[in-house]
Design a protein around this motif. Structure first.
Motif, PDB file in Angstrom:
ATOM      1  N   PHE A 184       0.834  -1.198   0.000  1.00 15.51           N
ATOM      2  CA  PHE A 184       0.000   0.000   0.000  1.00 15.51           C
ATOM      3  C   PHE A 184       0.868   1.247   0.000  1.00 15.51           C
ATOM      4  CE2 PHE A 184      -2.590   3.233   2.320  1.00 15.51           C
ATOM      5  CZ  PHE A 184      -3.619   3.340   1.383  1.00 15.51           C
ATOM      6  N   ARG A 185       0.434   2.244  -0.799  1.00 10.11           N
ATOM      7  CA  ARG A 185       1.135   3.520  -0.878  1.00 10.11           C
ATOM      8  C   ARG A 185       0.172   4.614  -0.427  1.00 10.11           C
ATOM      9  NH1 ARG A 185       4.046   4.752  -6.412  1.00 10.11           N
ATOM     10  NH2 ARG A 185       1.924   4.801  -7.234  1.00 10.11           N
ATOM     11  N   GLU A 186       0.512   5.200   0.720  1.00 10.43           N
ATOM     12  CA  GLU A 186      -0.351   6.195   1.357  1.00 10.43           C
ATOM     13  C   GLU A 186      -0.637   7.399   0.446  1.00 10.43           C
ATOM     14  OE1 GLU A 186      -0.986   5.572   4.897  1.00 10.43           O
ATOM     15  OE2 GLU A 186      -2.596   7.028   4.590  1.00 10.43           O
ATOM     16  N   VAL A 187       0.395   7.906  -0.235  1.00 14.52           N
ATOM     17  CA  VAL A 187       0.279   9.197  -0.920  1.00 14.52           C
ATOM     18  C   VAL A 187      -0.835   9.215  -1.974  1.00 14.52           C
ATOM     19  CG1 VAL A 187       2.249   8.605  -2.395  1.00 14.52           C
ATOM     20  CG2 VAL A 187       1.537  10.974  -2.223  1.00 14.52           C
ATOM     21  N   ASP A 188      -1.010   8.124  -2.704  1.00 13.68           N
ATOM     22  CA  ASP A 188      -2.120   8.092  -3.671  1.00 13.68           C
ATOM     23  C   ASP A 188      -3.085   6.929  -3.400  1.00 13.68           C
ATOM     24  OD1 ASP A 188      -0.450   6.030  -4.423  1.00 13.68           O
ATOM     25  OD2 ASP A 188      -0.242   6.654  -6.509  1.00 13.68           O
ATOM     26  N   ARG A 189      -2.902   6.287  -2.245  1.00 15.67           N
ATOM     27  CA  ARG A 189      -3.759   5.188  -1.796  1.00 15.67           C
ATOM     28  C   ARG A 189      -3.837   4.052  -2.840  1.00 15.67           C
ATOM     29  NH1 ARG A 189      -4.878   7.826   2.430  1.00 15.67           N
ATOM     30  NH2 ARG A 189      -5.751   6.070   3.546  1.00 15.67           N
ATOM     31  N   ALA A 190      -2.699   3.793  -3.463  1.00 14.76           N
ATOM     32  CA  ALA A 190      -2.625   2.682  -4.410  1.00 14.76           C
ATOM     33  C   ALA A 190      -2.371   1.383  -3.651  1.00 14.76           C
ATOM     34  CB  ALA A 190      -1.511   2.926  -5.426  1.00 14.76           C
ATOM     35  N   LEU A 191      -3.092   0.347  -4.037  1.00 18.40           N
ATOM     36  CA  LEU A 191      -2.994  -0.944  -3.360  1.00 18.40           C
ATOM     37  C   LEU A 191      -2.677  -2.054  -4.349  1.00 18.40           C
ATOM     38  CD1 LEU A 191      -3.540  -2.709  -0.767  1.00 18.40           C
ATOM     39  CD2 LEU A 191      -5.904  -2.870  -1.581  1.00 18.40           C
ATOM     40  N   ILE A 192      -1.687  -2.859  -4.001  1.00 19.43           N
ATOM     41  CA  ILE A 192      -1.433  -4.108  -4.718  1.00 19.43           C
ATOM     42  C   ILE A 192      -1.893  -5.202  -3.766  1.00 19.43           C
ATOM     43  CG2 ILE A 192       0.351  -5.611  -5.685  1.00 19.43           C
ATOM     44  CD1 ILE A 192       1.948  -3.002  -6.324  1.00 19.43           C
ATOM     45  N   ALA A 193      -2.993  -5.839  -4.092  1.00 20.26           N
ATOM     46  CA  ALA A 193      -3.684  -6.687  -3.111  1.00 20.26           C
ATOM     47  C   ALA A 193      -3.326  -8.166  -3.203  1.00 20.26           C
ATOM     48  CB  ALA A 193      -5.196  -6.514  -3.250  1.00 20.26           C
ATOM     49  N   GLY A 194      -2.606  -8.562  -4.246  1.00 18.22           N
ATOM     50  CA  GLY A 194      -2.364  -9.996  -4.426  1.00 18.22           C
ATOM     51  C   GLY A 194      -3.686 -10.725  -4.516  1.00 18.22           C
ATOM     52  N   ASP A 195      -3.793 -11.846  -3.811  1.00 26.04           N
ATOM     53  CA  ASP A 195      -5.037 -12.618  -3.827  1.00 26.04           C
ATOM     54  C   ASP A 195      -5.854 -12.420  -2.550  1.00 26.04           C
ATOM     55  OD1 ASP A 195      -4.291 -13.602  -6.276  1.00 26.04           O
ATOM     56  OD2 ASP A 195      -3.935 -15.668  -5.620  1.00 26.04           O
ATOM     57  N   ALA A 196      -5.559 -11.367  -1.766  1.00 23.83           N
ATOM     58  CA  ALA A 196      -6.336 -11.122  -0.536  1.00 23.83           C
ATOM     59  C   ALA A 196      -7.801 -10.898  -0.892  1.00 23.83           C
ATOM     60  CB  ALA A 196      -5.776  -9.929   0.226  1.00 23.83           C
ATOM     61  N   GLU A 237      -9.707  -2.750   3.526  1.00 20.88           N
ATOM     62  CA  GLU A 237     -10.811  -1.794   3.320  1.00 20.88           C
ATOM     63  C   GLU A 237     -10.597  -0.547   4.164  1.00 20.88           C
ATOM     64  OE1 GLU A 237     -14.384   0.408   3.792  1.00 20.88           O
ATOM     65  OE2 GLU A 237     -13.592  -0.805   5.434  1.00 20.88           O
ATOM     66  N   GLU A 238     -10.083  -0.740   5.376  1.00 22.71           N
ATOM     67  CA  GLU A 238      -9.836   0.396   6.275  1.00 22.71           C
ATOM     68  C   GLU A 238      -8.814   1.385   5.703  1.00 22.71           C
ATOM     69  OE1 GLU A 238      -8.725  -1.437   9.950  1.00 22.71           O
ATOM     70  OE2 GLU A 238     -10.814  -1.924  10.465  1.00 22.71           O
ATOM     71  N   LEU A 239      -7.977   0.932   4.801  1.00 24.57           N
ATOM     72  CA  LEU A 239      -6.996   1.818   4.174  1.00 24.57           C
ATOM     73  C   LEU A 239      -7.640   2.734   3.142  1.00 24.57           C
ATOM     74  CD1 LEU A 239      -4.178  -0.825   3.539  1.00 24.57           C
ATOM     75  CD2 LEU A 239      -4.234   0.890   5.364  1.00 24.57           C
ATOM     76  N   LYS A 240      -8.880   2.444   2.773  1.00 19.83           N
ATOM     77  CA  LYS A 240      -9.616   3.235   1.773  1.00 19.83           C
ATOM     78  C   LYS A 240      -8.787   3.426   0.488  1.00 19.83           C
ATOM     79  CE  LYS A 240     -12.909   3.847   4.780  1.00 19.83           C
ATOM     80  NZ  LYS A 240     -14.033   2.890   4.684  1.00 19.83           N
ATOM     81  N   PRO A 241      -8.382   2.335  -0.137  1.00 18.37           N
ATOM     82  CA  PRO A 241      -7.603   2.462  -1.373  1.00 18.37           C
ATOM     83  C   PRO A 241      -8.438   3.120  -2.473  1.00 18.37           C
ATOM     84  CG  PRO A 241      -8.315   0.189  -1.055  1.00 18.37           C
ATOM     85  CD  PRO A 241      -8.666   0.933   0.195  1.00 18.37           C
ATOM     86  N   THR A 242      -7.771   3.871  -3.348  1.00 17.58           N
ATOM     87  CA  THR A 242      -8.483   4.479  -4.480  1.00 17.58           C
ATOM     88  C   THR A 242      -8.276   3.673  -5.760  1.00 17.58           C
ATOM     89  OG1 THR A 242      -6.592   5.893  -4.897  1.00 17.58           O
ATOM     90  CG2 THR A 242      -8.356   6.818  -3.563  1.00 17.58           C
ATOM     91  N   VAL A 243      -7.249   2.831  -5.749  1.00 16.66           N
ATOM     92  CA  VAL A 243      -7.047   1.950  -6.898  1.00 16.66           C
ATOM     93  C   VAL A 243      -6.430   0.653  -6.383  1.00 16.66           C
ATOM     94  CG1 VAL A 243      -4.807   3.004  -7.455  1.00 16.66           C
ATOM     95  CG2 VAL A 243      -6.043   1.744  -9.220  1.00 16.66           C
ATOM     96  N   ALA A 244      -6.888  -0.454  -6.928  1.00 13.88           N
ATOM     97  CA  ALA A 244      -6.363  -1.748  -6.488  1.00 13.88           C
ATOM     98  C   ALA A 244      -6.020  -2.610  -7.692  1.00 13.88           C
ATOM     99  CB  ALA A 244      -7.380  -2.465  -5.605  1.00 13.88           C
ATOM    100  N   ILE A 245      -4.806  -3.136  -7.666  1.00 14.47           N
ATOM    101  CA  ILE A 245      -4.419  -4.163  -8.635  1.00 14.47           C
ATOM    102  C   ILE A 245      -4.413  -5.477  -7.869  1.00 14.47           C
ATOM    103  CG2 ILE A 245      -2.677  -4.960 -10.261  1.00 14.47           C
ATOM    104  CD1 ILE A 245      -1.563  -2.146 -10.380  1.00 14.47           C
ATOM    105  N   THR A 246      -5.191  -6.425  -8.347  1.00 13.63           N
ATOM    106  CA  THR A 246      -5.317  -7.702  -7.647  1.00 13.63           C
ATOM    107  C   THR A 246      -4.621  -8.804  -8.454  1.00 13.63           C
ATOM    108  OG1 THR A 246      -7.488  -8.000  -8.689  1.00 13.63           O
ATOM    109  CG2 THR A 246      -7.455  -7.032  -6.489  1.00 13.63           C
TER     110      THR A 246
END
Ligand SMILES: [Zn+2]
Ligand SMILES: [Zn+2]
Length: 285
Positions: A184-196, A237-246
């Motif tokens: 997770f990257r706080e500055v733009d709320r980008a998330l790489i979620a893997g298979d979570a 979910e609590e991180l409120k990501p704006t984009v997620a790559i799964t």
């Protein structure tokens, strides 16, 4: 060549594909997602310099494709500073031995994944009896024997930082695999979620082929701890990501991601946890 490096004894080509196979998407200027058959690899870093890493390494026998995707984006003979793994399932380490032998770069994973990456321990058998479609039924052919990266794999730093991904931190998101991590990257709320969580119904072959965008819990046939998996989705979910790559499916963003994640947390027992299967604990229902 390092003779100690090896794939698992059950390493094989898996004949599964999707309409996304071979297609890449620039999700952000420094986040590029490319689909190998049914699974995503991610390149983190801006083209034009050599400071980039590869997150996950696709399906078995995909090394040539990965190398050409890397070369197309970063230039001929470029190579990442490191390979970072969300977890060690066969579809995320499919080309890793070839890539490590070619690039001679370190691999980082959560320490709880290391036994599966150093030849010490097999993953549990995939569960074809789980509630789900054709992909679940195919799952007995999926490799689950450990690969061996020997001394080429290291544990992620315990301070939460991610080597060569300076603005990201790793988050332990177990359930699908014991040492599963997301980035997770706080500055733009980008998330790489893997298979979570993923954005396709991975158990159903039809949905995998068409890649219909639909939020889901982790792929069912390989998930062994549903209670932990639910907690992990809650944490993300609590991180409120704006984009997620799964790990599977098309990247998701903005309003659709927000509402889908909220719904997944709320209805995880309905959406994600299968009604039956050998790893389903009735108490999580
Ligand atoms: Zn997996
Ligand atoms: Zn996967």
């Amino acid at each position: 060549m390092d003779k100690n490096l090896s794939y698992g004894d059950d390493y094989k080509f898996i004949p599964a594909t999707s309409i996304g196979s071979g297609i890449g998407v620039e999700v952000l200027p420094d986040l590029y997602c490319h689909t190998i058959q049914i699974v995503n690899i991610i390149m983190v870093g801006k083209p034009g310099n050599n400071e980039f890493v590869l997150v996950d390494t696709g399906m078995p026998f995909s090394a040539d494709e990965i190398i050409s995707v890397v070369n197309n984006r970063f230039g001929e003979n470029s190579q990442p500073k490191a390979i970072i793994l969300t977890h060690g399932h066969f579809d995320h380490v499919g080309a890793i031995i070839d890539l490590v032998e070619r690039w001679k770069v370190p691999v980082y994973a959560h320490e709880l994944e290391l036994p599966f990456l150093t030849g010490k321990k097999s993953y549990p058998e995939p569960d074809p009896t789980v509630e789900g479609g054709m992909v679940a039924k195919m799952s007995p052919m999926f490799p689950n024997e450990p690969i061996n990266l020997g001394t080429h794999v290291e544990k992620l730093p315990s301070d939460g930082s991610v080597p060569h991904m300076p603005d990201f931190r790793w988050i332990h998101t177990p359930g699908h695999a014991p040492g599963h991590v997301s980035f997770f990257r706080e500055v733009d709320r980008a998330l790489i979620a893997g298979d979570a969580f993923i954005t396709v119904k991975q158990d159903a072959l039809y949905k995998v082929i068409t890649q219909d965008q639909e939020i889901n819990g982790p792929p069912r046939y390989l998930t062994t701890d549903w209670h932990a998996a639910w907690e992990s989705v809650r944490r993300l979910e609590e991180l409120k990501p704006t984009v997620a790559i799964t790990g599977h499916g098309v990247p998701m963003s903005d309003e659709l991601l927000t509402t889908s994640l909220e719904r997944l947390v709320r209805e995880f027992d309905q959406i994600a946890i299968p009604d039956y299967g050998k790893y389903v604990d009735k108490r999580t229902h």
